[in-house]
Design a protein around this motif. Structure first.
Motif, short mmCIF file in Angstrom:
data_model
loop_
_atom_site.label_atom_id
_atom_site.label_comp_id
_atom_site.label_asym_id
_atom_site.label_seq_id
_atom_site.Cartn_x
_atom_site.Cartn_y
_atom_site.Cartn_z
N THR A 4 42.38 38.28 50.65
CA THR A 4 42.84 37.46 49.54
C THR A 4 43.71 36.37 50.12
O THR A 4 44.27 36.54 51.20
CB THR A 4 43.63 38.38 48.58
OG1 THR A 4 42.80 38.80 47.55
CG2 THR A 4 44.82 37.78 48.00
N ASP A 5 43.84 35.27 49.43
CA ASP A 5 44.71 34.21 49.92
C ASP A 5 46.18 34.50 49.60
O ASP A 5 47.04 34.39 50.47
CB ASP A 5 44.31 32.87 49.30
CG ASP A 5 42.93 32.42 49.77
OD1 ASP A 5 42.67 32.49 50.98
OD2 ASP A 5 42.12 32.03 48.93
N VAL A 6 46.48 34.86 48.34
CA VAL A 6 47.87 34.96 47.90
C VAL A 6 48.08 36.20 47.04
O VAL A 6 47.28 36.47 46.14
CB VAL A 6 48.28 33.72 47.08
CG1 VAL A 6 49.75 33.77 46.70
CG2 VAL A 6 47.98 32.42 47.84
N LEU A 7 49.17 36.92 47.32
CA LEU A 7 49.65 37.98 46.44
C LEU A 7 50.93 37.46 45.80
O LEU A 7 51.88 37.12 46.51
CB LEU A 7 49.94 39.27 47.22
CG LEU A 7 50.68 40.38 46.44
CD1 LEU A 7 49.88 40.83 45.21
CD2 LEU A 7 50.97 41.56 47.36
N VAL A 8 50.94 37.34 44.47
CA VAL A 8 52.10 36.86 43.73
C VAL A 8 52.78 38.08 43.11
O VAL A 8 52.18 38.78 42.29
CB VAL A 8 51.70 35.87 42.61
CG1 VAL A 8 52.93 35.40 41.84
CG2 VAL A 8 50.94 34.68 43.19
N VAL A 9 54.03 38.34 43.52
CA VAL A 9 54.79 39.48 43.00
C VAL A 9 55.99 38.92 42.23
O VAL A 9 56.95 38.44 42.82
CB VAL A 9 55.26 40.41 44.15
CG1 VAL A 9 55.96 41.64 43.57
CG2 VAL A 9 54.11 40.80 45.05
N ASP A 10 55.90 38.96 40.90
CA ASP A 10 56.94 38.40 40.04
C ASP A 10 56.88 39.10 38.69
O ASP A 10 55.80 39.27 38.13
CB ASP A 10 56.74 36.89 39.87
CG ASP A 10 57.97 36.18 39.35
OD1 ASP A 10 58.54 36.64 38.33
OD2 ASP A 10 58.35 35.16 39.95
N ASP A 11 58.04 39.50 38.16
CA ASP A 11 58.07 40.20 36.88
C ASP A 11 57.94 39.28 35.68
O ASP A 11 57.64 39.72 34.58
CB ASP A 11 59.34 41.05 36.74
CG ASP A 11 60.60 40.21 36.71
OD1 ASP A 11 60.70 39.25 37.51
OD2 ASP A 11 61.50 40.50 35.91
N ASP A 12 58.12 37.98 35.88
CA ASP A 12 58.00 37.02 34.78
C ASP A 12 56.52 36.68 34.58
O ASP A 12 55.91 36.00 35.41
CB ASP A 12 58.81 35.76 35.09
CG ASP A 12 58.85 34.78 33.94
OD1 ASP A 12 57.77 34.45 33.39
OD2 ASP A 12 59.95 34.34 33.59
N THR A 13 55.97 37.16 33.47
CA THR A 13 54.54 36.97 33.21
C THR A 13 54.14 35.51 33.20
O THR A 13 53.10 35.15 33.78
CB THR A 13 54.17 37.62 31.85
OG1 THR A 13 54.54 39.00 31.89
CG2 THR A 13 52.68 37.51 31.57
N ASP A 14 54.94 34.65 32.59
CA ASP A 14 54.59 33.23 32.51
C ASP A 14 54.54 32.60 33.90
O ASP A 14 53.62 31.84 34.21
CB ASP A 14 55.60 32.47 31.64
CG ASP A 14 55.50 32.86 30.17
OD1 ASP A 14 54.42 33.33 29.74
OD2 ASP A 14 56.49 32.68 29.45
N ILE A 15 55.52 32.90 34.73
CA ILE A 15 55.54 32.34 36.09
C ILE A 15 54.38 32.89 36.90
O ILE A 15 53.66 32.14 37.58
CB ILE A 15 56.89 32.62 36.77
CG1 ILE A 15 57.99 31.80 36.10
CG2 ILE A 15 56.82 32.32 38.28
CD1 ILE A 15 59.38 32.12 36.56
#
Length: 125
Positions: A4-15
């Motif tokens: 995969t290119d990117v793993l985005v780990v963030d609790d803010d659903t919109d972000i």
């Protein structure tokens, strides 16, 4: 193991969704997680070129994620970029051994430049 290119780990659903949609539009393959523990579950199935990691999250925050991440040979070489609204993000990133960071609100051009820097293949526009 899926690349995969990117793993985005963030609790803010919109972000998380905004970053994901933007990067997918630019041709990157993106996987997301809403906290550090979920991020580790994703890492069982995928090998990202870069991880975008929020610091302040429930369940497992960015500091705990980085602590668990360090020393795992199977994850060696995957760069992490801290993404945070914290005013001391540069200092906090360096304190956990991460040199790259993005401040919220995220500058789209800076985000795209960082992702391009770390991804093994260019995005398909």
């Amino acid at each position: 193991m899926i690349n995969t290119d990117v793993l985005v780990v963030d609790d803010d659903t919109d972000i998380r969704e905004s970053i994901s949609h933007l990067l997918e539009y630019e041709g990157y393959k993106v996987v997301t997680a809403s906290n550090g523990a979920e991020g580790f579950r994703q890492l069982k199935f995928t090998r990202p070129s870069v991880i975008l990691l929020d610091l302040m999250m429930p369940v497992m925050d960015g500091w705990q994620f980085k602590s668990e991440f360090d020393g795992r040979l199977e994850l060696e070489g995957i760069p992490i970029v801290v993404v945070s609204a914290d005013g001391n993000i540069a200092e906090k990133s360096k304190s956990i051994g991460i040199q790259e960071f993005l401040t919220k609100p995220i500058d789209i051009d800076v985000l795209l430049a960082l992702v391009k820097k770390y991804c093994l293949k260019p995005a398909i526009a």
